[in-house]
Design a protein around this motif. Sequence first.
Motif, PDB file in Angstrom:
ATOM      1  N   ALA A 224      25.047 -21.707 -19.487  1.00  0.00           N
ATOM      2  CA  ALA A 224      24.708 -20.731 -18.457  1.00  0.00           C
ATOM      3  C   ALA A 224      24.123 -19.465 -19.077  1.00  0.00           C
ATOM      4  N   PHE A 225      24.694 -19.023 -20.207  1.00  0.00           N
ATOM      5  CA  PHE A 225      24.182 -17.840 -20.895  1.00  0.00           C
ATOM      6  C   PHE A 225      22.737 -18.058 -21.328  1.00  0.00           C
ATOM      7  N   ALA A 226      22.467 -19.198 -21.951  1.00  0.00           N
ATOM      8  CA  ALA A 226      21.108 -19.489 -22.412  1.00  0.00           C
ATOM      9  C   ALA A 226      20.139 -19.534 -21.238  1.00  0.00           C
ATOM     10  N   SER A 227      20.572 -20.116 -20.124  1.00  0.00           N
ATOM     11  CA  SER A 227      19.715 -20.192 -18.943  1.00  0.00           C
ATOM     12  C   SER A 227      19.400 -18.807 -18.393  1.00  0.00           C
ATOM     13  N   LEU A 228      20.396 -17.929 -18.371  1.00  0.00           N
ATOM     14  CA  LEU A 228      20.181 -16.586 -17.842  1.00  0.00           C
ATOM     15  C   LEU A 228      19.322 -15.738 -18.776  1.00  0.00           C
ATOM     16  N   VAL A 229      19.475 -15.926 -20.086  1.00  0.00           N
ATOM     17  CA  VAL A 229      18.597 -15.217 -21.022  1.00  0.00           C
ATOM     18  C   VAL A 229      17.143 -15.592 -20.761  1.00  0.00           C
ATOM     19  N   ALA A 230      16.894 -16.871 -20.506  1.00  0.00           N
ATOM     20  CA  ALA A 230      15.532 -17.317 -20.188  1.00  0.00           C
ATOM     21  C   ALA A 230      15.068 -16.728 -18.863  1.00  0.00           C
ATOM     22  N   GLN A 231      15.942 -16.726 -17.878  1.00  0.00           N
ATOM     23  CA  GLN A 231      15.570 -16.239 -16.552  1.00  0.00           C
ATOM     24  C   GLN A 231      15.236 -14.752 -16.564  1.00  0.00           C
ATOM     25  N   HIS A 232      15.975 -13.984 -17.365  1.00  0.00           N
ATOM     26  CA  HIS A 232      15.797 -12.531 -17.394  1.00  0.00           C
ATOM     27  C   HIS A 232      15.146 -12.065 -18.693  1.00  0.00           C
ATOM     28  N   ALA A 233      14.393 -12.947 -19.332  1.00  0.00           N
ATOM     29  CA  ALA A 233      13.843 -12.650 -20.651  1.00  0.00           C
ATOM     30  C   ALA A 233      13.010 -11.373 -20.659  1.00  0.00           C
ATOM     31  N   SER A 234      12.198 -11.177 -19.637  1.00  0.00           N
ATOM     32  CA  SER A 234      11.310 -10.010 -19.610  1.00  0.00           C
ATOM     33  C   SER A 234      12.093  -8.714 -19.618  1.00  0.00           C
ATOM     34  N   SER A 235      13.103  -8.598 -18.766  1.00  0.00           N
ATOM     35  CA  SER A 235      13.874  -7.347 -18.691  1.00  0.00           C
ATOM     36  C   SER A 235      14.784  -7.201 -19.910  1.00  0.00           C
ATOM     37  N   LEU A 236      15.304  -8.296 -20.436  1.00  0.00           N
ATOM     38  CA  LEU A 236      16.199  -8.212 -21.594  1.00  0.00           C
ATOM     39  C   LEU A 236      15.466  -7.733 -22.833  1.00  0.00           C
ATOM     40  N   GLN A 237      14.185  -8.039 -22.917  1.00  0.00           N
ATOM     41  CA  GLN A 237      13.416  -7.581 -24.077  1.00  0.00           C
ATOM     42  C   GLN A 237      13.205  -6.066 -24.067  1.00  0.00           C
ATOM     43  N   GLN A 238      13.500  -5.434 -22.923  1.00  0.00           N
ATOM     44  CA  GLN A 238      13.318  -3.987 -22.800  1.00  0.00           C
ATOM     45  C   GLN A 238      14.647  -3.228 -22.854  1.00  0.00           C
ATOM     46  N   LEU A 239      15.728  -3.926 -23.183  1.00  0.00           N
ATOM     47  CA  LEU A 239      17.045  -3.288 -23.178  1.00  0.00           C
ATOM     48  C   LEU A 239      17.067  -2.062 -24.097  1.00  0.00           C
ATOM     49  N   ASP A 240      17.747  -1.038 -23.636  1.00  0.00           N
ATOM     50  CA  ASP A 240      17.918   0.171 -24.431  1.00  0.00           C
ATOM     51  C   ASP A 240      19.318   0.686 -24.202  1.00  0.00           C
ATOM     52  N   ARG A 241      20.149   0.593 -25.236  1.00  0.00           N
ATOM     53  CA  ARG A 241      21.549   1.023 -25.095  1.00  0.00           C
ATOM     54  C   ARG A 241      21.583   2.529 -24.918  1.00  0.00           C
TER      55      ARG A 241
END
Length: 241
Positions: A224-241
């Motif tokens: 499920a984690f791998a699937s969600l990373v793929a689904q939200h790949a665009s926004s996750l690549q912009q993460l800023d802590r």
Amino acid sequence: MIQTDDDGPVRTVTLRREDKRNALTPSALESLAGAITASPPPVVRLRGAGEAFSAGADFETIQTLASAAARGDTDPAYRFARAGQQLCAAIERSDTIVVGTVDGPARGGGMELALACDLRVGTPRATFGEPGVRFGLFGAWGGTQRLIELVGQTQAFDLALSGRTIGAETARSIGLLSRVTDDPAAVVAEIGAHDPTTLEHIHSLLAGSRPSDRSRQHEREANAFASLVAQHASSLQQLDR
């Protein structure tokens, strides 16, 4: 990043990456497992240096996983989830008593590390949260099982679905922390002062009541984690802590 200090019956394992709030990389997961399980003294204290226990998964690592998933490769995300699961399982199955001492934020994977410990002691500054839902993710290191076992279904659903943060006293009231104290190290020393053979027997008997096999649920989590990373790949690549 992982510092180990032995003092008689207690080994202190410190996450030492203060500039990133002790966020965890793949190499740190492996090093941490070794520090806790490699023939340590009877009691291990797990702590974070600086202002946080651990912010969880390293954001740059998540960005790398998302980039791979955007190219159609979800294997790295799957392997990262499995590595976190294996670390938490190693903590939970260790013959050593592992006490998580939380002084500051424990977020995401950092909270899951704490959940895997035998005991959690916090300072008044301790806070807990599983913010993954805000990014389209969730606690994939065994958190979906351990959280519900520790705090019950209602509280587990609330924390996981809302992504909210709770303070030390709330964490104590729902069973996430056993104590709130200004000196968690003293609690660990108090435990370590007892006869090691007695501690071993108590730990073995209490730990024996835990579920013996979470493998099916862990596999579901990782997929499920791998699937969600793929689904939200665009926004996750912009993460800023």
